[in-house]
Design a protein around this motif. Structure first.
Motif, PDB file in Angstrom:
ATOM      1  N   TRP A  17      30.981  49.732  39.200  1.00 56.78           N
ATOM      2  CA  TRP A  17      31.955  48.657  39.232  1.00 56.78           C
ATOM      3  C   TRP A  17      32.127  48.182  40.670  1.00 56.78           C
ATOM      4  CZ3 TRP A  17      34.210  46.375  35.059  1.00 56.78           C
ATOM      5  CH2 TRP A  17      34.133  47.041  33.826  1.00 56.78           C
ATOM      6  N   THR A  88      29.951  42.765  32.227  1.00 58.11           N
ATOM      7  CA  THR A  88      31.173  42.079  31.813  1.00 58.11           C
ATOM      8  C   THR A  88      30.969  40.584  31.593  1.00 58.11           C
ATOM      9  OG1 THR A  88      31.777  42.081  34.176  1.00 58.11           O
ATOM     10  CG2 THR A  88      32.846  43.704  32.760  1.00 58.11           C
ATOM     11  N   PRO A 124      34.479  43.304  37.995  1.00 58.84           N
ATOM     12  CA  PRO A 124      35.736  43.247  37.239  1.00 58.84           C
ATOM     13  C   PRO A 124      35.812  41.922  36.484  1.00 58.84           C
ATOM     14  CG  PRO A 124      36.138  44.083  39.443  1.00 58.84           C
ATOM     15  CD  PRO A 124      34.702  43.632  39.414  1.00 58.84           C
ATOM     16  N   PRO A 125      36.323  41.922  35.253  1.00 60.94           N
ATOM     17  CA  PRO A 125      36.310  40.694  34.437  1.00 60.94           C
ATOM     18  C   PRO A 125      36.885  39.481  35.146  1.00 60.94           C
ATOM     19  CG  PRO A 125      36.990  42.556  33.111  1.00 60.94           C
ATOM     20  CD  PRO A 125      36.903  43.056  34.521  1.00 60.94           C
ATOM     21  N   GLU A 126      37.928  39.676  35.964  1.00 57.59           N
ATOM     22  CA  GLU A 126      38.538  38.542  36.651  1.00 57.59           C
ATOM     23  C   GLU A 126      37.637  37.971  37.738  1.00 57.59           C
ATOM     24  OE1 GLU A 126      39.956  42.359  38.615  1.00 57.59           O
ATOM     25  OE2 GLU A 126      39.662  41.588  36.575  1.00 57.59           O
ATOM     26  N   TRP A 132      34.294  39.065  30.396  1.00 53.08           N
ATOM     27  CA  TRP A 132      34.880  39.717  29.224  1.00 53.08           C
ATOM     28  C   TRP A 132      35.225  41.153  29.608  1.00 53.08           C
ATOM     29  CZ3 TRP A 132      34.950  36.973  24.471  1.00 53.08           C
ATOM     30  CH2 TRP A 132      34.180  35.795  24.445  1.00 53.08           C
ATOM     31  N   ASP A 133      36.311  41.654  29.030  1.00 50.73           N
ATOM     32  CA  ASP A 133      36.618  43.072  29.209  1.00 50.73           C
ATOM     33  C   ASP A 133      35.538  43.912  28.535  1.00 50.73           C
ATOM     34  OD1 ASP A 133      39.082  43.039  30.678  1.00 50.73           O
ATOM     35  OD2 ASP A 133      40.078  42.310  28.864  1.00 50.73           O
ATOM     36  N   LEU A 134      35.263  45.075  29.116  1.00 51.43           N
ATOM     37  CA  LEU A 134      34.305  45.986  28.500  1.00 51.43           C
ATOM     38  C   LEU A 134      34.954  46.606  27.268  1.00 51.43           C
ATOM     39  CD1 LEU A 134      31.438  46.805  29.339  1.00 51.43           C
ATOM     40  CD2 LEU A 134      32.400  48.881  30.325  1.00 51.43           C
ATOM     41  N   SER A 135      34.256  46.564  26.137  1.00 51.37           N
ATOM     42  CA  SER A 135      34.829  47.109  24.900  1.00 51.37           C
ATOM     43  C   SER A 135      35.026  48.611  25.035  1.00 51.37           C
ATOM     44  CB  SER A 135      33.913  46.807  23.715  1.00 51.37           C
ATOM     45  OG  SER A 135      32.697  47.534  23.812  1.00 51.37           O
ATOM     46  N   PRO A 227      42.429  47.313  27.511  1.00 55.13           N
ATOM     47  CA  PRO A 227      41.166  47.496  28.255  1.00 55.13           C
ATOM     48  C   PRO A 227      41.287  48.633  29.270  1.00 55.13           C
ATOM     49  CG  PRO A 227      41.765  45.178  28.141  1.00 55.13           C
ATOM     50  CD  PRO A 227      42.944  45.936  27.628  1.00 55.13           C
ATOM     51  N   ARG A 229      38.669  51.756  31.563  1.00 56.84           N
ATOM     52  CA  ARG A 229      37.328  52.214  31.901  1.00 56.84           C
ATOM     53  C   ARG A 229      37.098  53.610  31.321  1.00 56.84           C
ATOM     54  NH1 ARG A 229      36.568  50.010  38.180  1.00 56.84           N
ATOM     55  NH2 ARG A 229      37.116  47.840  37.726  1.00 56.84           N
TER      56      ARG A 229
END
Length: 377
Positions: A17, A88, A124-126, A132-135, A227, A229
């Motif tokens: 990340w 992401t 990071p999604p932002e 997208w957020d990691l499922s 969400p 990690r």
């Protein structure tokens, strides 16, 4: 970073990340070149679910889910690194299709060789383009590492070149290094591609984790509400156990790598609690307990669980009849102080009986324990 190198050697699926433009992709490619491993880069944002689940086709009158070319190249090579980049940016449908790839190394109807490592990277999604957020299911299949850079490392890289992650402590590919050992002397972990694996070390680490979860059963599973990690589950506790087996608690650098991998598997709260508990155990060596009938046993019940679990793992990895028979004597000693602990170990020990091993006479004294373990009517 040392934690990434260790994860790759131990065949632990890992995700990096970090912010965009910080060299995650370049570092993985450089590591592949240094190790002599082919790297297949698969960018999530430009892939479809069929790139992982396979494209249905007719083959000999049956439906065949054809794998993509990158999977065929890895299968043909027999080893390598599958680098899932920009994770992401992959929409939920693509992330769902990746689940079997990460966990089972299956792409369509093709199973990748065990020697193929899984490395991923994400912003990071932002910070990601259309992020997208990691499922949760995909996040729970990976060890999460933070990719950090400093002004000093960037300045030195511009001046002298950027160094790839350190691989000086990794074994040589395909068994050309010392059999069953890292350059530092510690045993290889299970899953090290082309190299002898120390199943006993992983078994003892799993016994430690199992003993810890007996004390903290609420940490077995803690699914996050939103969400997240790394978080605890039986799957990630297994990753944490492998991380324990392939790392050391000797020296500041080694402890840092161990902490990064364990915390990256199960999260900060659970990970640091496990590491603190393991450091405080100070367990005797399994071989000493088997050879010395007078060796002292721990007083605490959690340590007793850890000791017997470690001994059973040692015996199972050894595979010999003599250590297996001696272990029954140790179980007899424990049964005098903690019958329930001895009963659980008896079940595990009976399950790993070597071919031709004869039960020692001392087992007759354990009739009550064997009945408690369901091994005697």
């Amino acid at each position: 970073m040392d934690a990434l190198s260790t994860a790759v050697a131990a065949n632990l699926p890992v995700i990096l990340w970090g912010a965009p433009g910080t060299g995650k992709t370049s570092a993985v490619l450089a590591m592949g070149r240094r190790l002599g491993l082919p790297v297949e880069v698969v960018v999530g944002s430009i892939r479809e679910p069929s790139d992982f689940a396979g494209l249905p086709m007719l083959r000999d009158g049956r439906t065949w889910f054809a794998p993509p070319r990158w999977a065929e190249r890895l299968a043909t090579s027999g080893h390598g690194i599958l680098f899932l980049d920009e994770l992401t940016t992959a929409p939920p449908a693509v992330q769902a299709a990746m689940l079997r790839v990460v966990l089972e190394r299956t792409v369509g109807d093709l199973t990748l060789p065990d020697q193929v490592r899984i490395v991923a990277a994400a912003n990071p999604p932002e910070q990601a383009a259309d992020g997208w957020d990691l499922s949760a299911p995909l996040a729970n299949r990976l060890i999460h590492l933070d990719w950090q850079i400093t002004a000093t490392s960037v300045a030195e890289g511009f001046t002298t070149g950027f160094d790839p992650p350190d691989t000086t402590d990794l074994p040589e590919p395909h068994g050309t290094g010392p059999s069953g050992r890292w350059a530092s002397g510690r045993p290889y972990p299970v899953g090290a591609a082309g190299w002898e694996a120390d199943a006993g070390a992983v078994g003892r680490a799993k016994a430690l984790v199992g003993a810890f979860l007996r004390v903290r059963p609420e940490l077995v599973l803690a699914v996050p509400d939103g969400p997240a990690r790394a978080w605890p589950s039986p799957r990630t506790w297994e990753l944490a156990a492998t991380a324990l087996a392939c790392t050391s608690d000797t020296g500041t650098a080694a402890r840092r790598v161990r902490a990064e991998l364990v915390v990256g598997a199960v999260g900060e709260a659970a990970g640091y609690e496990l590491l603190s508990w393991v450091r405080d155990l100070d367990l005797p060596d399994p071989e000493t307990l088997l050879t010395d009938p007078a060796a002292p046993l721990p007083e605490r019940i959690d340590r007793m669980h850890a000791v017997l679990g470690s001994v059973v793992a040692y015996v199972a990895a050894d595979g010999g009849a003599e250590p297996w028979q001696r272990a029954w004597t140790l179980i007899g000693r424990v049964s005098q102080r903690a019958p329930d602990v001895a009963a659980g170990a008896a079940r595990s020990l009976a399950a790993c009986r070597p071919p031709g091993a004869v039960l020692p006479v001392t087992v007759l004294e354990l009739a009550a324990i064997l009945r408690m373990a369901g091994l005697m009517a």
